[in-house]
Enzyme design. Sequence first.
Site, short mmCIF file in Angstrom:
data_model
loop_
_atom_site.label_atom_id
_atom_site.label_comp_id
_atom_site.label_asym_id
_atom_site.label_seq_id
_atom_site.Cartn_x
_atom_site.Cartn_y
_atom_site.Cartn_z
N ARG A 1 51.00 40.60 11.41
CA ARG A 1 50.79 41.51 12.74
C ARG A 1 49.63 40.57 13.47
NH1 ARG A 1 50.77 46.15 9.64
NH2 ARG A 1 52.51 47.13 9.99
N LYS B 1 52.15 32.26 26.12
CA LYS B 1 53.74 32.47 25.79
C LYS B 1 54.00 31.96 24.54
CE LYS B 1 55.34 33.40 30.44
NZ LYS B 1 56.20 33.04 31.49
N GLU C 1 55.41 18.94 35.78
CA GLU C 1 54.75 20.04 35.71
C GLU C 1 53.20 19.78 36.35
OE1 GLU C 1 56.00 22.86 34.99
OE2 GLU C 1 57.50 22.50 33.55
N LYS D 1 46.36 26.55 35.80
CA LYS D 1 47.18 27.63 34.74
C LYS D 1 46.25 28.51 34.18
CE LYS D 1 50.86 28.49 31.88
NZ LYS D 1 51.87 27.79 30.96
N GLU E 1 52.56 37.93 33.63
CA GLU E 1 53.51 37.94 34.62
C GLU E 1 54.10 39.02 35.37
OE1 GLU E 1 56.21 34.32 33.88
OE2 GLU E 1 57.56 35.12 35.22
N ARG F 1 51.61 35.13 38.45
CA ARG F 1 52.00 34.00 37.34
C ARG F 1 53.50 33.59 37.60
NH1 ARG F 1 51.02 34.05 30.74
NH2 ARG F 1 52.06 32.13 30.42
N ASN G 1 56.84 29.07 38.12
CA ASN G 1 58.20 28.97 38.10
C ASN G 1 58.64 28.03 39.47
OD1 ASN G 1 57.97 30.31 35.69
ND2 ASN G 1 58.65 32.20 36.59
N HIS H 1 61.67 25.89 38.86
CA HIS H 1 62.47 26.56 37.55
C HIS H 1 63.68 27.31 37.92
CE1 HIS H 1 58.72 24.91 36.14
NE2 HIS H 1 59.03 25.38 34.78
N HIS I 1 66.33 25.81 35.77
CA HIS I 1 66.98 26.46 34.42
C HIS I 1 68.61 26.24 34.56
CE1 HIS I 1 63.17 29.14 33.38
NE2 HIS I 1 63.37 28.03 32.71
N HIS J 1 63.47 19.11 30.09
CA HIS J 1 63.05 20.24 31.16
C HIS J 1 62.42 19.69 32.33
CE1 HIS J 1 61.17 24.42 31.67
NE2 HIS J 1 59.90 23.74 31.92
N1 LIG Z 1 55.17 28.66 25.86
C1 LIG Z 1 55.10 27.94 27.25
O1 LIG Z 1 54.47 28.62 28.25
C2 LIG Z 1 56.00 27.07 27.38
C3 LIG Z 1 56.15 26.40 28.77
C4 LIG Z 1 56.81 25.28 29.02
C5 LIG Z 1 57.79 24.84 28.01
N2 LIG Z 1 57.51 25.67 26.57
C6 LIG Z 1 58.44 24.95 25.72
O2 LIG Z 1 58.13 23.58 25.43
C7 LIG Z 1 59.19 22.99 24.77
C8 LIG Z 1 59.27 21.64 25.09
O3 LIG Z 1 58.14 20.92 24.84
P1 LIG Z 1 58.02 19.30 24.62
O4 LIG Z 1 58.42 18.87 25.76
O5 LIG Z 1 56.63 19.06 24.37
O6 LIG Z 1 59.04 18.99 23.73
P2 LIG Z 1 58.86 18.61 22.03
O7 LIG Z 1 57.86 19.42 21.49
O8 LIG Z 1 60.28 18.50 21.68
O9 LIG Z 1 58.22 17.19 21.89
C9 LIG Z 1 59.18 16.17 22.63
C10 LIG Z 1 59.37 14.89 21.65
O10 LIG Z 1 58.05 14.45 21.55
C11 LIG Z 1 57.94 14.01 19.84
N3 LIG Z 1 56.33 13.88 20.15
C12 LIG Z 1 55.13 14.86 20.16
N4 LIG Z 1 54.15 14.18 20.35
C13 LIG Z 1 54.24 13.22 20.24
C14 LIG Z 1 53.32 12.05 20.23
N5 LIG Z 1 51.92 12.20 20.39
N6 LIG Z 1 53.84 10.67 19.92
C15 LIG Z 1 54.91 10.53 19.78
N7 LIG Z 1 56.06 11.49 19.84
C16 LIG Z 1 55.72 12.82 20.22
C17 LIG Z 1 58.28 15.35 19.35
O11 LIG Z 1 58.43 15.07 18.07
C18 LIG Z 1 59.65 15.33 20.16
O12 LIG Z 1 60.60 14.63 19.39
C19 LIG Z 1 60.49 23.85 25.01
O13 LIG Z 1 60.82 24.58 23.75
C20 LIG Z 1 59.97 24.74 26.04
O14 LIG Z 1 60.70 26.12 26.06
C21 LIG Z 1 56.99 26.39 26.51
#
Ligand SMILES: NC(=O)c1ccc[n+]([C@@H]2O[C@H](COP(=O)([O-])OP(=O)(O)OC[C@H]3O[C@@H](n4cnc5c(N)ncnc54)[C@H](O)[C@@H]3O)[C@@H](O)[C@H]2O)c1
Length: 360
Positions: A120, A142, A184, A226, A236, A240, A244, A247, A251, A263
């Site tokens: 939990r 999130k 972003e 943010k 949200e 918030r 988007n 987005h 999306h 993304h």
């Molecule tokens: N929680 C939220 O509010 C929120 C907001 C936006 C996106 N997201 C989520 O985030 C995810 C995308 O995140 P992302 O773009 O970071 O992708 P990711 O986590 O897949 O990372 C992208 C790539 O970069 C590599 N990598 C990471 N750090 C590195 C570094 N310092 N050097 C070399 N390689 C590195 C990773 O291994 C991966 O292959 C999605 O799942 C999306 O839904 C969440």
Amino acid sequence: MHVVRVDLGERSYDILIGAKLEEIGTLMNELRIGKKTAVVTNPTVYRLYGERVFSSLKAASFPAMSIEIPDGEQYKNLDWANAIYTALLINAFDRRSPLVALGGGVIGDLTGFAAATFMRGVPFIQIPTTLLSMVDSSVGGKTGVNHAMGKNMIGAFYQPKLVLMDVDVLRTLPREEFLSGMAEVIKYGVIWDRELFAFLEKNREKILAQEQGPLTHIISRSCEIKADVVSKDEREGGLRAILNFGHTVGHAVETLENYAIRHGEAVAIGMVYASRLAHRIGLCDGHVAEKVEGLISAYGLPTSLSRLKRRPTVLQLTDTMMVDKKAEGGKVRFVLPKKIGEAVISRDWDDAALQEVLAT
Ligand SMILES: NC(=O)c1ccc[n+]([C@@H]2O[C@H](COP(=O)([O-])OP(=O)(O)OC[C@H]3O[C@@H](n4cnc5c(N)ncnc54)[C@H](O)[C@@H]3O)[C@@H](O)[C@H]2O)c1
């Protein structure tokens, strides 16, 4: 180091921008949490930065183990959340034992979800290593995993105890991943802060060369914006949703491309079309849409649906947006710029205008 405080009463926490990975042990010692620690990461990030994080934890007397998740969005699911629970149970972790996410948004979302649900809720620490995770996913609480029927369908709002951002780690990030994160950052400029927008225009080369000062500035400003929005509307209920921007179309593009597009790239295209819609319905001047498109293009991001391998039809796009929004009932909401630095959430647009814009 720049500190951004996320103000959420007793769940408040600090984001430390420009701290070093080597400081994680000392910083965790200042939190009142258990010692036995699990660092969730992937092989790519572990190979690059695991050693520095583990030696710091060891020096600060945190017995730490790693839990490695294969690299990729497809592993952000309940099976891998379950693999984390199993590893924690086998190793007798308890309610005070912290989980540290070391990686990009995939690792952050999955680890945060595991931290929110294991016993939990256990202490959660984020060490984001991509630009996108620094400016977006690690801020705001999130967390979640994907379901076969949709992205981020299972999740929880769960705030970390600390977020440590060592901007030097971005040097190893593939360029396309860095640019995807820039989408972003541009978004914050358009919806909230025209000075940030102007800074991005003026300092493009320094930012793309990852000069420490400008880079730290844009990450800090993004986190402040943010944090400000999230402090006012954590779950949200209203404001918030302004985050988007880009987005709604974004999306739909991601879905129609089967997530073969990054993304940030999809959001970049979405921001251009949302700005054109705002202009088309008379909410902003034409030069706003031009400036948004100009900046996105200057950062090497796509600005047009024609850049996609198979350009989706207007009908495919509008249908996909409707499916996305079904859960909310009613008309799709767009975040639309009024001017650079100010946006509104609006259902006040007509189908003909949207269709016309999506056809451009
Ligand atoms: N929680 C939220 O509010 C929120 C907001 C936006 C996106 N997201 C989520 O985030 C995810 C995308 O995140 P992302 O773009 O970071 O992708 P990711 O986590 O897949 O990372 C992208 C790539 O970069 C590599 N990598 C990471 N750090 C590195 C570094 N310092 N050097 C070399 N390689 C590195 C990773 O291994 C991966 O292959 C999605 O799942 C999306 O839904 C969440």
